[in-house]
Write a protein that holds these residues in place. Structure first.
Motif, PDB file in Angstrom:
ATOM      1  N   ALA A 130       0.830  -1.202   0.000  1.00  0.00           N
ATOM      2  CA  ALA A 130       0.000   0.000   0.000  1.00  0.00           C
ATOM      3  C   ALA A 130       0.868   1.258   0.000  1.00  0.00           C
ATOM      4  O   ALA A 130       0.552   2.248  -0.676  1.00  0.00           O
ATOM      5  CB  ALA A 130      -0.928  -0.005   1.217  1.00  0.00           C
ATOM      6  N   GLN A 131       1.967   1.226   0.749  1.00  0.00           N
ATOM      7  CA  GLN A 131       2.884   2.361   0.760  1.00  0.00           C
ATOM      8  C   GLN A 131       3.529   2.558  -0.611  1.00  0.00           C
ATOM      9  O   GLN A 131       3.689   3.689  -1.080  1.00  0.00           O
ATOM     10  CB  GLN A 131       3.977   2.135   1.815  1.00  0.00           C
ATOM     11  CG  GLN A 131       3.486   2.250   3.251  1.00  0.00           C
ATOM     12  CD  GLN A 131       3.013   3.653   3.585  1.00  0.00           C
ATOM     13  OE1 GLN A 131       3.626   4.641   3.185  1.00  0.00           O
ATOM     14  NE2 GLN A 131       1.924   3.751   4.330  1.00  0.00           N
ATOM     15  N   LEU A 132       3.879   1.456  -1.249  1.00  0.00           N
ATOM     16  CA  LEU A 132       4.469   1.535  -2.581  1.00  0.00           C
ATOM     17  C   LEU A 132       3.466   2.096  -3.582  1.00  0.00           C
ATOM     18  O   LEU A 132       3.788   2.966  -4.400  1.00  0.00           O
ATOM     19  CB  LEU A 132       4.938   0.147  -3.024  1.00  0.00           C
ATOM     20  CG  LEU A 132       5.606   0.034  -4.401  1.00  0.00           C
ATOM     21  CD1 LEU A 132       6.789   0.989  -4.514  1.00  0.00           C
ATOM     22  CD2 LEU A 132       6.046  -1.398  -4.652  1.00  0.00           C
ATOM     23  N   GLU A 133       2.223   1.616  -3.513  1.00  0.00           N
ATOM     24  CA  GLU A 133       1.170   2.126  -4.382  1.00  0.00           C
ATOM     25  C   GLU A 133       0.954   3.620  -4.184  1.00  0.00           C
ATOM     26  O   GLU A 133       0.730   4.363  -5.139  1.00  0.00           O
ATOM     27  CB  GLU A 133      -0.142   1.377  -4.109  1.00  0.00           C
ATOM     28  CG  GLU A 133      -0.311   0.099  -4.888  1.00  0.00           C
ATOM     29  CD  GLU A 133      -1.745  -0.403  -4.818  1.00  0.00           C
ATOM     30  OE1 GLU A 133      -2.326  -0.343  -3.715  1.00  0.00           O
ATOM     31  OE2 GLU A 133      -2.269  -0.821  -5.856  1.00  0.00           O
ATOM     32  N   SER A 134       1.011   4.051  -2.915  1.00  0.00           N
ATOM     33  CA  SER A 134       0.822   5.465  -2.600  1.00  0.00           C
ATOM     34  C   SER A 134       1.901   6.317  -3.255  1.00  0.00           C
ATOM     35  O   SER A 134       1.618   7.397  -3.798  1.00  0.00           O
ATOM     36  CB  SER A 134       0.845   5.665  -1.082  1.00  0.00           C
ATOM     37  OG  SER A 134       0.741   7.040  -0.748  1.00  0.00           O
ATOM     38  N   ASN A 135       3.138   5.829  -3.240  1.00  0.00           N
ATOM     39  CA  ASN A 135       4.232   6.566  -3.871  1.00  0.00           C
ATOM     40  C   ASN A 135       4.118   6.545  -5.389  1.00  0.00           C
ATOM     41  O   ASN A 135       4.447   7.531  -6.057  1.00  0.00           O
ATOM     42  CB  ASN A 135       5.572   5.983  -3.429  1.00  0.00           C
ATOM     43  CG  ASN A 135       5.904   6.344  -1.998  1.00  0.00           C
ATOM     44  OD1 ASN A 135       5.839   7.496  -1.605  1.00  0.00           O
ATOM     45  ND2 ASN A 135       6.270   5.351  -1.188  1.00  0.00           N
ATOM     46  N   TYR A 136       3.652   5.425  -5.934  1.00  0.00           N
ATOM     47  CA  TYR A 136       3.388   5.383  -7.370  1.00  0.00           C
ATOM     48  C   TYR A 136       2.341   6.436  -7.740  1.00  0.00           C
ATOM     49  O   TYR A 136       2.490   7.163  -8.717  1.00  0.00           O
ATOM     50  CB  TYR A 136       2.859   4.002  -7.772  1.00  0.00           C
ATOM     51  CG  TYR A 136       3.925   2.946  -7.966  1.00  0.00           C
ATOM     52  CD1 TYR A 136       5.188   3.260  -8.454  1.00  0.00           C
ATOM     53  CD2 TYR A 136       3.655   1.608  -7.683  1.00  0.00           C
ATOM     54  CE1 TYR A 136       6.150   2.278  -8.638  1.00  0.00           C
ATOM     55  CE2 TYR A 136       4.616   0.620  -7.866  1.00  0.00           C
ATOM     56  CZ  TYR A 136       5.855   0.972  -8.339  1.00  0.00           C
ATOM     57  OH  TYR A 136       6.809  -0.006  -8.529  1.00  0.00           O
ATOM     58  N   GLN A 137       1.278   6.477  -6.947  1.00  0.00           N
ATOM     59  CA  GLN A 137       0.195   7.416  -7.233  1.00  0.00           C
ATOM     60  C   GLN A 137       0.670   8.856  -7.128  1.00  0.00           C
ATOM     61  O   GLN A 137       0.257   9.725  -7.908  1.00  0.00           O
ATOM     62  CB  GLN A 137      -0.983   7.175  -6.278  1.00  0.00           C
ATOM     63  CG  GLN A 137      -2.240   7.960  -6.634  1.00  0.00           C
ATOM     64  CD  GLN A 137      -2.751   7.626  -8.025  1.00  0.00           C
ATOM     65  OE1 GLN A 137      -2.950   6.458  -8.350  1.00  0.00           O
ATOM     66  NE2 GLN A 137      -2.962   8.641  -8.859  1.00  0.00           N
ATOM     67  N   ARG A 138       1.547   9.108  -6.160  1.00  0.00           N
ATOM     68  CA  ARG A 138       2.107  10.453  -6.010  1.00  0.00           C
ATOM     69  C   ARG A 138       2.821  10.863  -7.295  1.00  0.00           C
ATOM     70  O   ARG A 138       2.668  11.991  -7.779  1.00  0.00           O
ATOM     71  CB  ARG A 138       3.085  10.471  -4.818  1.00  0.00           C
ATOM     72  CG  ARG A 138       3.942  11.726  -4.695  1.00  0.00           C
ATOM     73  CD  ARG A 138       3.125  12.950  -4.453  1.00  0.00           C
ATOM     74  NE  ARG A 138       3.967  14.116  -4.232  1.00  0.00           N
ATOM     75  CZ  ARG A 138       3.533  15.353  -4.311  1.00  0.00           C
ATOM     76  NH1 ARG A 138       2.272  15.609  -4.607  1.00  0.00           N
ATOM     77  NH2 ARG A 138       4.356  16.364  -4.086  1.00  0.00           N
ATOM     78  N   ARG A 139       3.602   9.959  -7.865  1.00  0.00           N
ATOM     79  CA  ARG A 139       4.301  10.276  -9.115  1.00  0.00           C
ATOM     80  C   ARG A 139       3.309  10.447 -10.260  1.00  0.00           C
ATOM     81  O   ARG A 139       3.445  11.370 -11.073  1.00  0.00           O
ATOM     82  CB  ARG A 139       5.318   9.186  -9.453  1.00  0.00           C
ATOM     83  CG  ARG A 139       6.095   9.494 -10.723  1.00  0.00           C
ATOM     84  CD  ARG A 139       7.229   8.520 -10.949  1.00  0.00           C
ATOM     85  NE  ARG A 139       6.758   7.152 -11.131  1.00  0.00           N
ATOM     86  CZ  ARG A 139       7.563   6.134 -11.429  1.00  0.00           C
ATOM     87  NH1 ARG A 139       8.869   6.338 -11.527  1.00  0.00           N
ATOM     88  NH2 ARG A 139       7.088   4.913 -11.587  1.00  0.00           N
ATOM     89  N   HIS A 140       2.308   9.588 -10.327  1.00  0.00           N
ATOM     90  CA  HIS A 140       1.297   9.715 -11.380  1.00  0.00           C
ATOM     91  C   HIS A 140       0.617  11.071 -11.329  1.00  0.00           C
ATOM     92  O   HIS A 140       0.330  11.683 -12.367  1.00  0.00           O
ATOM     93  CB  HIS A 140       0.233   8.614 -11.228  1.00  0.00           C
ATOM     94  CG  HIS A 140       0.765   7.237 -11.446  1.00  0.00           C
ATOM     95  ND1 HIS A 140       0.210   6.128 -10.850  1.00  0.00           N
ATOM     96  CD2 HIS A 140       1.798   6.778 -12.186  1.00  0.00           C
ATOM     97  CE1 HIS A 140       0.892   5.055 -11.213  1.00  0.00           C
ATOM     98  NE2 HIS A 140       1.862   5.426 -12.020  1.00  0.00           N
TER      99      HIS A 140
END
Length: 222
Positions: free
Chosen positions: A44-54
């Motif tokens: 979930a933390q990794l997804e959150s960082n991906y979303q931040r970049r998106h």
């Protein structure tokens, strides 16, 4: 008398042993569940960082696009012709960044809220995210040919935010792999392997190294 006492204690001892064994198995199961939750939390933390970049990519694309439009309006003659070709190349890179961002976001969204259960899904996500990283870095490199844009406060802020997101993604990926390693090791050991053999718990997939993911990437060059 002693013999009778031993017979009386035997059922109690067996009951205590049974309780200890059951309690131990339940404790081990709860520990495994905690480790599995740690894997999902790391994901979930990794997804959150991906979303931040998106979320940052559209602003980056818009900033570069606005600059190109403004530059095109102020140039004339031969210089204009050269600038048009250079700007067309940058425009193609912007399209590649947009496309890579969409693909990466869609690939990651398929994993729902928990960590992917198989290596193929994780490999697809890795490739898509690597594509976005490569195209973003290529855009940043090309923008260095536009000193006014490269030195603007808005671009510098976006660049710093995207680089920060990249760093957090790398850290989050390492933490995710660490959580997966701890979980997978636990279900291979006794008594965790007993629960795994019953089908209650399954091995989790690791994130592959960046080099393997980026082998499938073809950046757009100007």
């Amino acid at each position: 008398m002693e013999r009778n006492r031993s017979r009386d204690l035997k059922p109690i001892i067996m009951l205590v042993l049974a309780i200890v064994i059951v309690a131990g198995l339940l404790w081990s199961y709860n520990q495994l569940i905690s480790k599995e939750e740690a894997v999902d939390s790391s994901w979930a933390q990794l997804e959150s960082n991906y979303q931040r970049r998106h979320d940052l990519i559209p602003s980056l694309v818009a900033t570069v696009s606005r600059y190109l439009e403004h530059e095109q309006e102020t140039l004339q003659g031969v210089v204009e012709g050269r600038a048009q070709q250079a700007n067309a190349n940058v425009s193609r890179i912007l399209e590649a960044v947009n496309s890579a961002s969409t693909t990466a976001e869609e690939a990651t969204a398929t994993s729902a809220s928990e960590a992917p259960k198989n290596e193929e899904t994780l490999r697809r996500i890795a490739r898509a995210q690597a594509q976005l990283s490569v195209q973003s870095r290529h855009l940043m490199a090309v923008v260095e040919n536009y000193p006014r844009l490269h030195s603007s406060d808005q671009f510098l802020t976006l660049q710093a935010q995207i680089e920060g997101a990249e760093n957090r993604i790398n850290v989050a990926r390492m933490r995710y792999n660490d959580a997966v390693e701890a979980y997978n090791a636990a279900i291979r050991r006794i008594p965790g392997n007993l629960w795994a053999s019953l089908g209650q718990l399954q091995r989790k997939a690791y994130f592959e190294a960046d080099e393997e993911a980026e082998d499938a990437v073809t950046p757009v060059f100007d």
